[in-house]
Design a protein around this motif. Structure first.
Motif, PDB file in Angstrom:
ATOM      1  N   ILE A 104       0.830  -1.065   0.028  1.00  0.00           N
ATOM      2  CA  ILE A 104       0.045  -0.007   0.016  1.00  0.00           C
ATOM      3  C   ILE A 104       0.839   1.348  -0.211  1.00  0.00           C
ATOM      4  O   ILE A 104       1.625   1.632   0.790  1.00  0.00           O
ATOM      5  CB  ILE A 104      -0.997  -0.031   1.421  1.00  0.00           C
ATOM      6  CG1 ILE A 104      -1.896  -1.073   1.190  1.00  0.00           C
ATOM      7  CG2 ILE A 104      -1.682   1.231   1.202  1.00  0.00           C
ATOM      8  CD1 ILE A 104      -3.002  -1.359   2.258  1.00  0.00           C
ATOM      9  N   ILE A 105       0.646   1.918  -1.000  1.00  0.00           N
ATOM     10  CA  ILE A 105       1.348   3.408  -1.144  1.00  0.00           C
ATOM     11  C   ILE A 105       0.433   4.399  -0.841  1.00  0.00           C
ATOM     12  O   ILE A 105      -0.522   4.717  -1.906  1.00  0.00           O
ATOM     13  CB  ILE A 105       2.332   3.236  -2.514  1.00  0.00           C
ATOM     14  CG1 ILE A 105       3.229   1.970  -2.567  1.00  0.00           C
ATOM     15  CG2 ILE A 105       2.997   4.603  -2.499  1.00  0.00           C
ATOM     16  CD1 ILE A 105       3.913   2.136  -3.847  1.00  0.00           C
ATOM     17  N   LYS A 106       0.629   5.434  -0.173  1.00  0.00           N
ATOM     18  CA  LYS A 106      -0.128   6.451   0.203  1.00  0.00           C
ATOM     19  C   LYS A 106       0.498   7.761  -0.597  1.00  0.00           C
ATOM     20  O   LYS A 106       1.536   7.837  -0.504  1.00  0.00           O
ATOM     21  CB  LYS A 106      -0.496   6.540   1.722  1.00  0.00           C
ATOM     22  CG  LYS A 106      -1.181   5.393   2.228  1.00  0.00           C
ATOM     23  CD  LYS A 106      -1.499   5.620   3.775  1.00  0.00           C
ATOM     24  CE  LYS A 106      -2.158   4.349   4.543  1.00  0.00           C
ATOM     25  NZ  LYS A 106      -2.499   4.571   5.917  1.00  0.00           N
ATOM     26  N   GLY A 107      -0.706   8.820  -0.619  1.00  0.00           N
ATOM     27  CA  GLY A 107      -0.337   9.922  -1.039  1.00  0.00           C
ATOM     28  C   GLY A 107       0.687   9.966  -2.392  1.00  0.00           C
ATOM     29  O   GLY A 107       1.388  10.821  -2.533  1.00  0.00           O
ATOM     30  N   VAL A 108       0.132   9.128  -3.221  1.00  0.00           N
ATOM     31  CA  VAL A 108       0.971   9.323  -4.735  1.00  0.00           C
ATOM     32  C   VAL A 108       0.261  10.509  -5.563  1.00  0.00           C
ATOM     33  O   VAL A 108      -0.929  10.633  -5.611  1.00  0.00           O
ATOM     34  CB  VAL A 108       0.185   7.989  -5.388  1.00  0.00           C
ATOM     35  CG1 VAL A 108       1.162   7.683  -6.762  1.00  0.00           C
ATOM     36  CG2 VAL A 108       0.734   6.516  -4.651  1.00  0.00           C
ATOM     37  N   GLU A 109       1.315  10.912  -5.976  1.00  0.00           N
ATOM     38  CA  GLU A 109       1.036  12.177  -7.026  1.00  0.00           C
ATOM     39  C   GLU A 109       0.338  11.773  -8.028  1.00  0.00           C
ATOM     40  O   GLU A 109       0.746  10.772  -8.771  1.00  0.00           O
ATOM     41  CB  GLU A 109       2.476  12.993  -7.200  1.00  0.00           C
ATOM     42  CG  GLU A 109       3.002  13.633  -6.004  1.00  0.00           C
ATOM     43  CD  GLU A 109       4.266  14.407  -6.304  1.00  0.00           C
ATOM     44  OE1 GLU A 109       4.394  14.604  -7.557  1.00  0.00           O
ATOM     45  OE2 GLU A 109       4.882  14.953  -5.459  1.00  0.00           O
ATOM     46  N   ARG A 110      -0.620  12.806  -8.750  1.00  0.00           N
ATOM     47  CA  ARG A 110      -1.568  12.370  -9.889  1.00  0.00           C
ATOM     48  C   ARG A 110      -0.701  12.230 -10.901  1.00  0.00           C
ATOM     49  O   ARG A 110      -0.978  11.891 -12.159  1.00  0.00           O
ATOM     50  CB  ARG A 110      -2.583  13.280  -9.974  1.00  0.00           C
ATOM     51  CG  ARG A 110      -3.550  13.089  -8.927  1.00  0.00           C
ATOM     52  CD  ARG A 110      -4.372  11.642  -9.099  1.00  0.00           C
ATOM     53  NE  ARG A 110      -5.375  11.373  -8.386  1.00  0.00           N
ATOM     54  CZ  ARG A 110      -6.280  10.312  -8.238  1.00  0.00           C
ATOM     55  NH1 ARG A 110      -6.039   9.412  -9.351  1.00  0.00           N
ATOM     56  NH2 ARG A 110      -7.166   9.948  -7.423  1.00  0.00           N
ATOM     57  N   PHE A 111       0.640  13.373 -11.345  1.00  0.00           N
ATOM     58  CA  PHE A 111       1.464  13.411 -12.171  1.00  0.00           C
ATOM     59  C   PHE A 111       2.840  13.127 -12.117  1.00  0.00           C
ATOM     60  O   PHE A 111       3.216  13.157 -10.852  1.00  0.00           O
ATOM     61  CB  PHE A 111       1.192  14.719 -12.862  1.00  0.00           C
ATOM     62  CG  PHE A 111       0.047  14.996 -13.352  1.00  0.00           C
ATOM     63  CD1 PHE A 111      -0.141  15.098 -14.672  1.00  0.00           C
ATOM     64  CD2 PHE A 111      -1.107  15.799 -12.670  1.00  0.00           C
ATOM     65  CE1 PHE A 111      -1.549  15.303 -15.229  1.00  0.00           C
ATOM     66  CE2 PHE A 111      -2.239  15.851 -13.194  1.00  0.00           C
ATOM     67  CZ  PHE A 111      -2.432  15.737 -14.560  1.00  0.00           C
ATOM     68  N   GLN A 112       3.310  12.563 -12.855  1.00  0.00           N
ATOM     69  CA  GLN A 112       4.773  12.276 -12.750  1.00  0.00           C
ATOM     70  C   GLN A 112       5.491  13.675 -12.556  1.00  0.00           C
ATOM     71  O   GLN A 112       5.030  14.804 -13.211  1.00  0.00           O
ATOM     72  CB  GLN A 112       5.597  11.961 -14.197  1.00  0.00           C
ATOM     73  CG  GLN A 112       5.253  10.084 -14.437  1.00  0.00           C
ATOM     74  CD  GLN A 112       5.855   9.676 -15.672  1.00  0.00           C
ATOM     75  OE1 GLN A 112       5.623  10.332 -16.666  1.00  0.00           O
ATOM     76  NE2 GLN A 112       6.549   8.824 -15.552  1.00  0.00           N
ATOM     77  N   LYS A 113       6.780  13.819 -12.160  1.00  0.00           N
ATOM     78  CA  LYS A 113       7.567  15.024 -12.226  1.00  0.00           C
ATOM     79  C   LYS A 113       8.181  15.108 -13.838  1.00  0.00           C
ATOM     80  O   LYS A 113       8.579  14.223 -14.354  1.00  0.00           O
ATOM     81  CB  LYS A 113       8.658  14.911 -11.239  1.00  0.00           C
ATOM     82  CG  LYS A 113       8.280  14.874  -9.865  1.00  0.00           C
ATOM     83  CD  LYS A 113       9.533  14.641  -8.829  1.00  0.00           C
ATOM     84  CE  LYS A 113       9.188  15.006  -7.375  1.00  0.00           C
ATOM     85  NZ  LYS A 113       8.427  13.744  -6.762  1.00  0.00           N
ATOM     86  N   ASP A 114       8.311  16.528 -14.164  1.00  0.00           N
ATOM     87  CA  ASP A 114       8.893  16.725 -15.492  1.00  0.00           C
ATOM     88  C   ASP A 114      10.448  16.440 -15.019  1.00  0.00           C
ATOM     89  O   ASP A 114      10.828  16.291 -13.914  1.00  0.00           O
ATOM     90  CB  ASP A 114       8.912  18.148 -15.623  1.00  0.00           C
ATOM     91  CG  ASP A 114       7.373  18.585 -15.941  1.00  0.00           C
ATOM     92  OD1 ASP A 114       6.446  17.631 -16.015  1.00  0.00           O
ATOM     93  OD2 ASP A 114       7.047  19.832 -15.903  1.00  0.00           O
ATOM     94  N   SER A 115      11.095  16.339 -16.380  1.00  0.00           N
ATOM     95  CA  SER A 115      12.436  15.944 -16.300  1.00  0.00           C
ATOM     96  C   SER A 115      13.183  16.762 -17.542  1.00  0.00           C
ATOM     97  O   SER A 115      12.529  16.880 -18.576  1.00  0.00           O
ATOM     98  CB  SER A 115      12.676  14.393 -16.452  1.00  0.00           C
ATOM     99  OG  SER A 115      12.559  14.134 -17.861  1.00  0.00           O
ATOM    100  N   ILE A 116      14.332  17.223 -17.255  1.00  0.00           N
ATOM    101  CA  ILE A 116      15.186  17.823 -18.211  1.00  0.00           C
ATOM    102  C   ILE A 116      16.467  16.708 -18.442  1.00  0.00           C
ATOM    103  O   ILE A 116      17.260  16.632 -17.262  1.00  0.00           O
ATOM    104  CB  ILE A 116      15.644  19.230 -18.022  1.00  0.00           C
ATOM    105  CG1 ILE A 116      14.418  20.023 -17.948  1.00  0.00           C
ATOM    106  CG2 ILE A 116      16.668  19.711 -19.037  1.00  0.00           C
ATOM    107  CD1 ILE A 116      14.581  21.455 -17.577  1.00  0.00           C
TER     108      ILE A 116
END
Length: 725
Positions: free
Chosen positions: A93-105
């Motif tokens: 169980i993983i809580k507090g998952v962000e709805r979007f990936q982080k951007d990357s450069i």
């Protein structure tokens, strides 16, 4: 050719990679609508056939580590992670998952500037090929310095996508990345897992994460207890996952399951004089055997209590996973506890089955025990010739001969009064290995030998030593209480290490098939605890001398000493001593008993707190920086040309005379305090005397004086290894 300033960035969503090294910079998603949603949780449950209990503790840790790694690789933010395990499932169980990936450069380096552009600044095939491999236009390439040259660089910005778009692959990768001591394939499947997978539950919030793994489709379905509630049911809300499973006779949280098991077992003995032996290792094992623990109290015929207590406990614990019971005096009771995986209503059936099984196992143990006692241990010595210890090291009889030689030598040096008993114990030490009980229950080696020795009317000290020869069994375990047992244990362990090292079977990395590290730790623990006056070199020389054929015995000796010093360093570190202080004294273990090595470390640790320590250390290090490593001639006082030489020498002689008896009494702190009086004479010597005089005789004499200062202080430690505060 485009210059560095005019070359812009090219945004690309291409997933194509490159063999070039990449530098990734993560940036927050500025235009995300939902951001971090702490109500967004992921639940992954892998339903399987029964997983061996010994694998599950490691599987829980591995599942968490793998999830963290895969989530970070995919730039997914998250909150708390919880992992659970029962015999039939692994859950995450993983809580507090962000709805979007982080951007990357990402910056991907390509060919050199010289190779990428011709003399007119036009891109070459190398540049266009590099750009095409990344799915970008060649005009977007930049030039950057790397090392001593200039190279083209592709700067790729990748926008994070919705978590839901990547979770299917993320969860699949987590499952496929799990590692187990043993895995298997089943049917026509291509994947390998610890046991066949029957279902996969995967939901994000309230939505199913759809994917397929070798024909098994994920869903929001799980299953309860195999027998008590086998039907599948839905999990619509992650927060209700554990409670719904509990309603279906599955306690998925291993910590809660263990706690309830402990309390339930203890509850069987309220207001009773008897109490269960709640062995923690057994409790951990049982915890991963059941999903719905219900302890049941059972009994056996009192006649079996005539057998050795350790034999009965071993049968119950190691072979049946039952908890033994004893009274307030430590006597074994004719009851035991089995933790069933069923309802309380089925307790009678569980009891009947367990009592029938334990009777059969006790009957086997009783048969072997009485059969063994028909032959004395002393009459089994010759039979040891028929059992191979190792192909290159001979039989158990040969092994016994070496142990006798080492034990006899140690006893003569340490305690001549017990020589006969030590020799007798060494002669009988391996005879129980060929008895029926030990063949059936190997963990009873030594223990059962003690019982047989008492039955044979052997001396009680000899009998007890047969048990103590295997102590300590691990780090932190008790050492033999008797000197006979301690000498026998040292002899057995020393022979094992010397023997296997002599034929090249030296532990490497994680490989240690003969448990030589554990035995080395046992040797060190005994020497520290007992305070024996022998050095490591004295002990090992006897062992190596008794090996059948050893090439380069001095080399083997040094390798073994180094191996043991690593264990010494570990033991001292576990006591909280400073690493540099330990290293400064460690090499003395070859010339002084370990008892005095530990005493020196204690003294140095205390001396370090003294005001004079820092200045003294600096002065001694000045000496070490100049003294030659070669042997020097004796100091000739008639060659002194300056008062500082004579004063340093006189102070050294006076200190030497004062500390010699103090060192003999092992008063090392007092000795260090006295030796610190030499600080000023050393500093005055260096400030006013030219050591490297142009007269060779004068120079050599001054170096010899400093060499004697260093040699005298070296009986305490190698001060060059001590760090300044």
């Amino acid at each position: 050719m485009p210059d560095k300033k005019s070359m812009g960035r090219q945004r690309s969503a291409s997933g194509r990679g490159s063999d070039n090294k990449e530098r990734m910079k993560e940036t927050p998603a500025a235009d995300k609508l939902s951001g971090l949603n702490h109500d967004s949780s992921i639940l992954l449950e892998i339903g399987t056939e029964e997983i061996p209990a010994r694998f599950l503790a490691g599987a829980i840790a591995n599942l968490k580590e793998t999830a963290v790694k895969v989530f970070e690789e995919n730039r997914l933010g998250y909150g708390d992670i919880h992992t659970f395990a029962t015999p039939r499932r692994l859950a995450l169980i993983i809580k507090g998952v962000e709805r979007f990936q982080k951007d990357s450069i990402k910056e991907v380096f390509g060919p050199s500037k010289k190779a990428a552009f011709d003399d007119n600044g036009n891109p070459t095939k190398a540049a266009t090929g590099f750009a095409n491999s990344l799915g970008i236009d060649v005009s977007s390439l930049k030039i950057k310095n790397k090392g001593k040259g200039e190279y083209v660089v592709a700067v790729i910005e990748e926008k994070g996508v919705e978590a839901g778009a990547v979770l299917a692959e993320v969860l699949k990768k987590i499952i496929l990345s799990l590692h187990f001591p043993k895995s298997m394939r089943w049917g026509n499947t291509r994947i390998s897992f610890v046991r066949p997978i029957h279902w996969i539950l995967a939901i994000f919030g309230s939505e199913i994460v759809n994917f397929e793994l070798d024909g098994i489709k994920s869903s929001n379905l799980t299953r309860g207890h195999r027998f008590l509630s086998p039907a599948a049911f839905q999990i619509k809300d992650i927060s209700s996952y554990k409670s719904l499973l509990e309603n279906n006779f599955v306690l998925v949280d291993q910590e809660k399951r263990k706690s309830l098991t402990r309390k339930a077992i203890a509850g069987l003995f309220d207001n009773s004089e008897n109490q269960p032996l709640l062995d923690e290792d057994l409790l951990d094992t049982v915890n991963f055997i059941v999903e719905f623990p219900v302890p049941v109290l059972c009994s056996f015929d009192k006649d079996y209590l005539k057998l050795p207590k350790e034999l009965l406990i071993t049968v119950m614990k190691d072979h049946q996973k039952y908890f033994a019971v004893q009274d307030i005096n430590g006597n074994l009771a004719n009851t035991f506890v089995v933790v069933s995986n069923t309802k309380q209503e089925n307790a009678e059936n569980v009891r009947t089955g367990a009592e029938r099984v334990i009777k059969a196992r006790f009957d086997d143990a009783k048969f072997y025990y009485h059969e063994d006692m028909n032959k004395k241990l002393s009459d089994r010595v010759e039979s040891l010739k028929l059992v191979t210890f190792h192909d290159e090291l001979g039989s158990l009889f040969d092994k016994t001969g070496r142990v006798i030689a080492i034990a006899s030598s140690l006893s003569r040096k340490l305690m001549p009064s017990v020589l006969d008993k030590v020799t007798r114990a060494a002669l009988l030490s391996k005879t129980d290995l060929i008895t029926g009980v030990v063949r059936e229950f190997p963990e009873l080696q030594g223990i059962i030998g003690k019982y047989y020795a008492y039955h044979d009317n052997e001396d009680s000290d000899v009998a007890d030593a047969l048990d103590e020869q295997y102590l300590p069994r691990n780090f932190g375990d008790r050492v033999p209480s008797s000197d006979i047992g301690a000498i026998l244990s040292l002899s057995d362990k020393i022979d094992n290490i010397a023997s296997f090292f002599s034929i090249g079977l030296i532990p490497t990395g994680s490989e240690d098939p003969f448990a030589l590290r554990r035995q080395a730790m046992g040797i060190v623990s005994i020497l520290f605890e007992k305070g024996y006056t022998l050095t490591l070199r004295e002990i090992l020389e006897t062992a190596i001398a008794n090996l059948p054929a050893v090439k380069s015995s001095e080399d083997i000796l040094e390798i073994i000493i180094s191996f043991l010093e690593q264990r010494i360093e570990f033991v001292l570190s576990s006591r909280g001593y400073s690493p540099d202080i330990i290293k400064s004294v460690l090499s003395l273990s070859t010339v002084y008993p370990l008892r005095t090595v530990a005493a020196r470390i204690e003294a140095l640790t205390k001396f370090r707190e003294e005001n004079v320590f820092t200045e003294f250390l600096l002065a001694i290090k000045r000496v070490n920086n100049i003294v030659p490593k070669t042997i020097q001639p004796p100091v000739n006082a008639e060659l002194f040309m300056q008062d500082e030489e004579k004063i340093l020498y006189d102070v050294l002689i006076r200190i030497r005379d004062k500390i010699r008896p103090i060192i003999g009494e092992e008063k090392f702190f007092e000795g260090l305090k006295i030796f610190s009086e030499i600080t000023s004479p050393i500093n005055n010597f260096f400030d006013r005397v030219l050591v490297m005089d142009k007269e060779e005789e004068i120079k050599t004499n001054r170096l010899a004086l400093l060499k004697e200062v260093w040699s005298d202080i070296s009986v305490f430690a190698d001060f060059s290894k001590i760090l300044q505060d």
